[in-house]
Design an enzyme around this catalytic site. Structure first.
Site, PDB file in Angstrom:
ATOM      1  N   HIS A  23     -29.485 -23.976  -2.095  1.00  0.00           N
ATOM      2  CA  HIS A  23     -30.227 -22.817  -2.604  1.00  0.00           C
ATOM      3  C   HIS A  23     -30.042 -22.603  -4.101  1.00  0.00           C
ATOM      4  CE1 HIS A  23     -30.851 -21.977   1.676  1.00  0.00           C
ATOM      5  NE2 HIS A  23     -32.001 -21.550   1.213  1.00  0.00           N
TER       6      HIS A  23
ATOM      7  N   GLU B 101     -37.958 -24.677  11.911  1.00  0.00           N
ATOM      8  CA  GLU B 101     -37.030 -25.418  11.055  1.00  0.00           C
ATOM      9  C   GLU B 101     -35.842 -25.975  11.835  1.00  0.00           C
ATOM     10  OE1 GLU B 101     -35.591 -22.872   7.886  1.00  0.00           O
ATOM     11  OE2 GLU B 101     -35.387 -21.140   9.202  1.00  0.00           O
TER      12      GLU B 101
ATOM     13  N   ASP C 145     -34.458 -27.189   6.238  1.00  0.00           N
ATOM     14  CA  ASP C 145     -33.560 -27.165   7.396  1.00  0.00           C
ATOM     15  C   ASP C 145     -33.987 -28.173   8.452  1.00  0.00           C
ATOM     16  OD1 ASP C 145     -31.379 -25.366   7.024  1.00  0.00           O
ATOM     17  OD2 ASP C 145     -32.840 -23.758   6.880  1.00  0.00           O
TER      18      ASP C 145
ATOM     19  N   CYS D  38     -43.257 -24.310   3.976  1.00  0.00           N
ATOM     20  CA  CYS D  38     -42.634 -23.584   2.864  1.00  0.00           C
ATOM     21  C   CYS D  38     -41.333 -24.241   2.418  1.00  0.00           C
ATOM     22  CB  CYS D  38     -42.413 -22.119   3.224  1.00  0.00           C
ATOM     23  SG  CYS D  38     -41.231 -21.889   4.547  1.00  0.00           S
TER      24      CYS D  38
HETATM   25  C1  PEP Z   1     -36.419 -24.329   4.771  1.00  0.00           C
HETATM   26  O1  PEP Z   1     -35.394 -24.452   5.447  1.00  0.00           O
HETATM   27  O2  PEP Z   1     -37.206 -25.260   4.551  1.00  0.00           O
HETATM   28  C2  PEP Z   1     -36.727 -23.033   4.127  1.00  0.00           C
HETATM   29  C3  PEP Z   1     -37.863 -22.835   3.496  1.00  0.00           C
HETATM   30  O3  PEP Z   1     -35.783 -22.071   4.163  1.00  0.00           O
HETATM   31  P1  PEP Z   1     -34.448 -22.102   3.257  1.00  0.00           P
HETATM   32  O4  PEP Z   1     -34.612 -23.181   2.231  1.00  0.00           O
HETATM   33  O5  PEP Z   1     -34.309 -20.767   2.603  1.00  0.00           O
HETATM   34  O6  PEP Z   1     -33.379 -22.383   4.258  1.00  0.00           O
HETATM   35 MG    MG Z   2     -34.383 -22.669   6.161  1.00  0.00          MG
END
Ligand code: PEP
Ligand code: MG
Length: 599
Positions: free
Chosen positions: A199, A441, A465, A512
């Site tokens: 992140h 995910e 994920d 996403c």
């Molecule tokens: C993902 O896991 O692709 C997602 C968009 O959520 P995050 O990256 O916040 O885990």
């Molecule tokens: Mg995620």
């Protein structure tokens, strides 16, 4: 007389956020050996000693907090190690020696403290045993905490107050600390820990800070202020660059900005393929302030608002009112465009202080996300109430992360119904037609997608994920970054099957995860029939350019070819051969020889 010219060193890391930066190094988590020695004026000695005592006190409180968390979550026995950490902090021999050094040699507190620890380490190295010898790594851990406090947080001189533009070099930066950075003065960023989809990397891309991960500070001969060139696009840094390097990178920086300017002419054009298929282009944001760049880049909507960032940078929970104000602000600022708010996705590398989340052995597979919310119904209901209230004013959608079975989504919907009833009872307005979605995910959600589709209005595929769980590769571990392979056929087949399920049920489907912003992957996703791509704001215009120069029919054929291939290497080569030159011509990829997945 000046000393020998410092040696030019090139260090290869992992490209975490594209762009270039040239500037002085700012060491955020200095190792002991780069703690600077300062001589303090004699009249400031008592002040320096008081500074040391405050830092020891703060470290004590922090360790006590960790101990309480561990004893609650893991057990009293495991937490006992922190008693010895606290004893080390109070060790009279260490503290007295440090104070003596400050008094007699007028050394600054951090230097005196680290010098004492280093001399203890040397002394115990040659001994056969003893408490401190056996616990030297614990002692270093404690010392690093004290020194960090002295160097970083004293006098409220926080990370944000970096007084001039710098390249921040850190070890393990958390998303919460990065979210507090002064963006203007952060030219670039290096971290030791973290992969492309950790992140911190995602946030760096959102904030458009060039970044490289996998750069270790240990053993690096670097002084604060030394010049560094950072190449976030190719993923390396140059310490003590030559004049030629600097000239070359000034040109690259200028070309990067020129390209951004050229792309901005696309802002008001539609993301339609050459044969007329509209692909909704949305942005992922972590902080409300990012809405401005989302608008600047002309996104159709916010496809993912990572609401957990509201919870990361504070000791308490944000109240319903505070949350409501944030959601309402984003919704109204984007209106009439849609905003998809994802409920708190805590855990993994996003620890929420108020939840006293302990470090877990497998944090990404642990107490995370919807699991945390279902275990803390009050907190969850507060967030849902705040979101629901904000839906009265703008085009908000609600999405739930990390759903791994039907029970979780059904239970979540029950709680949402309770919230609706309470709002009705209290006469508070909300959008009764609110659309809800579930993130796909976790591989079990892919398998159960048919059933899940009956429960929701849309799917959003979280490929970050999904890849880590499918391939059993920790997304934040730089040591195995090469194994995090979006082009795995196992990943592509799952994505295709989720899109097909969504089609059959007539619900919308978005991607996403970071794959949505990768040009090679995006062509395949479009060809598979995706409705919406949601990505970091910084790549929206590039993606629009790509969509406007690609036909859906061509993308469809490409996705069919990809699905026939059986290894990630084959898929990577196929995409590179077929689209590498085109993407390079469009100026969308700068290094066509590299692996297709540049996110
Ligand atoms: C993902 O896991 O692709 C997602 C968009 O959520 P995050 O990256 O916040 O885990
Ligand atoms: Mg995620």
């Amino acid at each position: 007389m000046s000393g020998p010219k410092p040696k030019r060193v090139v260090l290869q890391g992992v490209p975490a956020s594209p762009g270039f930066a040239i500037g002085p190094a700012y060491l955020l988590h200095p190792e002991d050996r780069i703690v600077k020695k300062r001589v303090i004026p004699p009249e400031k000695v008592e002040q320096e000693v008081a500074r040391l005592k405050r830092a020891l006190d703060k470290a004590h409180k922090e360790i006590l907090g960790i101990k309480t968390r561990i004893s609650g979550d893991v057990g009293e026995y495991e937490a006992r190690i922190f008693d010895s950490h606290m004893m080390m902090l109070q060790d009279v021999e260490i503290v007295d020696a440090v104070i003596k050094d400050i008094h007699e040699n007028l050394h600054n507190a951090e230097y005196a403290y680290s010098a004492r620890i280093n001399s203890l380490a040397e002394r115990f190295e040659n001994m056969s045993g003893g408490f401190l010898k056996d616990h030297m790594s614990d002692l270093r851990d404690v010392a690093t905490r004290v020194i960090d406090i002295l160097m970083l947080s004293e006098n409220n001189l926080s990370y944000l107050d970096v007084p001039e533009p710098v390249i921040v070099m850190s070890r393990n930066l958390t998303p919460s600390v990065l979210s507090q950075f002064n963006r203007k003065n952060t030219l670039g960023l290096t971290t030791e820990v973290g992969g492309k989809t950790s992140h911190v990397s995602i946030l760096a891309r959102s904030l458009e800070i060039p970044a490289v991960s996998g750069i270790s500070l240990s053993g690096l001969d670097i002084e604060p202020g030394q010049t560094v060139i950072l190449d976030g696009t190719a993923g390396f840094i140059i310490l003590n660059p030559s004049l030629r390097d600097i000239k070359e990178y000034e040109i690259k920086k200028a070309a990067f900005f020129a390209m951004e300017r050229e792309l901005s002419t696309l802002r008001d054009l539609e993301p339609v393929t050459t044969d007329g298929k509209y692909i909704e282009l949305s942005a992922n944001i972590e902080l409300p302030i990012e809405v401005e760049s989302v608008l600047q880049y002309g996104a159709d909507s916010v496809g993912l608002y990572r609401s957990e960032f509201l919870f990361l940078t504070r000791e308490d929970m944000p109240s319903e009112e505070e949350q409501y104000q944030a959601y309402k602000y984003i919704g109204e600022r984007m209106s009439p465009r849609a905003v998809t708010i994802r409920t708190m996705d805590a855990g993994g590398d996003k620890l929420v202080p108020a939840l006293k989340m302990a470090g877990e052995l497998n944090p990404y597979m642990g107490w995370r996300s919807i699991r945390v919310c279902l275990d803390n119904r009050d907190i969850f209901k507060t967030q849902l109430r705040a979101v629901m209230r904000a839906t009265a004013y703008s085009n908000i959608r609600l999405m739930f992360p990390m759903i791994s079975n039907l029970w979780e989504i059904r239970e979540t919907k029950k709680i949402l119904d309770e919230v609706r009833r309470e709002l009705d009872r209290d006469g508070i307005a909300y959008n009764a037609q609110l659309e809800i979605g579930c993130m796909v995910e976790v591989p079990s959600a892919v398998v159960m997608a048919d059933e899940l589709a009956r429960e929701v209005d849309f799917f959003s595929i979280g490929t970050n994920d999904l890849i880590q769980f499918t391939l059993a590769v920790d997304r934040a571990n730089e040591r195995i970054a090469e194994l995090f392979e979006p082009n795995s056929p196992a990943v592509w087949r799952q994505i295709k099957s989720v899109i097909e399920v969504a089609r059959r049920h007539g619900i919308q489907v978005c991607v996403c995860g970071e794959m949505a912003g990768d040009p090679f992957a995006a062509i395949v996703l479009i060809g598979m029939g995706i409705d919406e791509l949601s990505m970091g704001p910084g790549v929206l215009l590039e993606m629009k350019k790509l969509i406007r120069s690609t036909s859906f029919e061509e993308a469809r054929v490409c996705s069919e070819d990809v699905l026939k291939l059986t290894t990630a290497d084959e898929i990577g080569s196929y995409l590179r051969d077929r689209y590498g030159a085109k993407l390079a011509d469009l100026g969308i990829i700068k290094f066509p020889g590299k692996t297709p997945s540049h996110f």
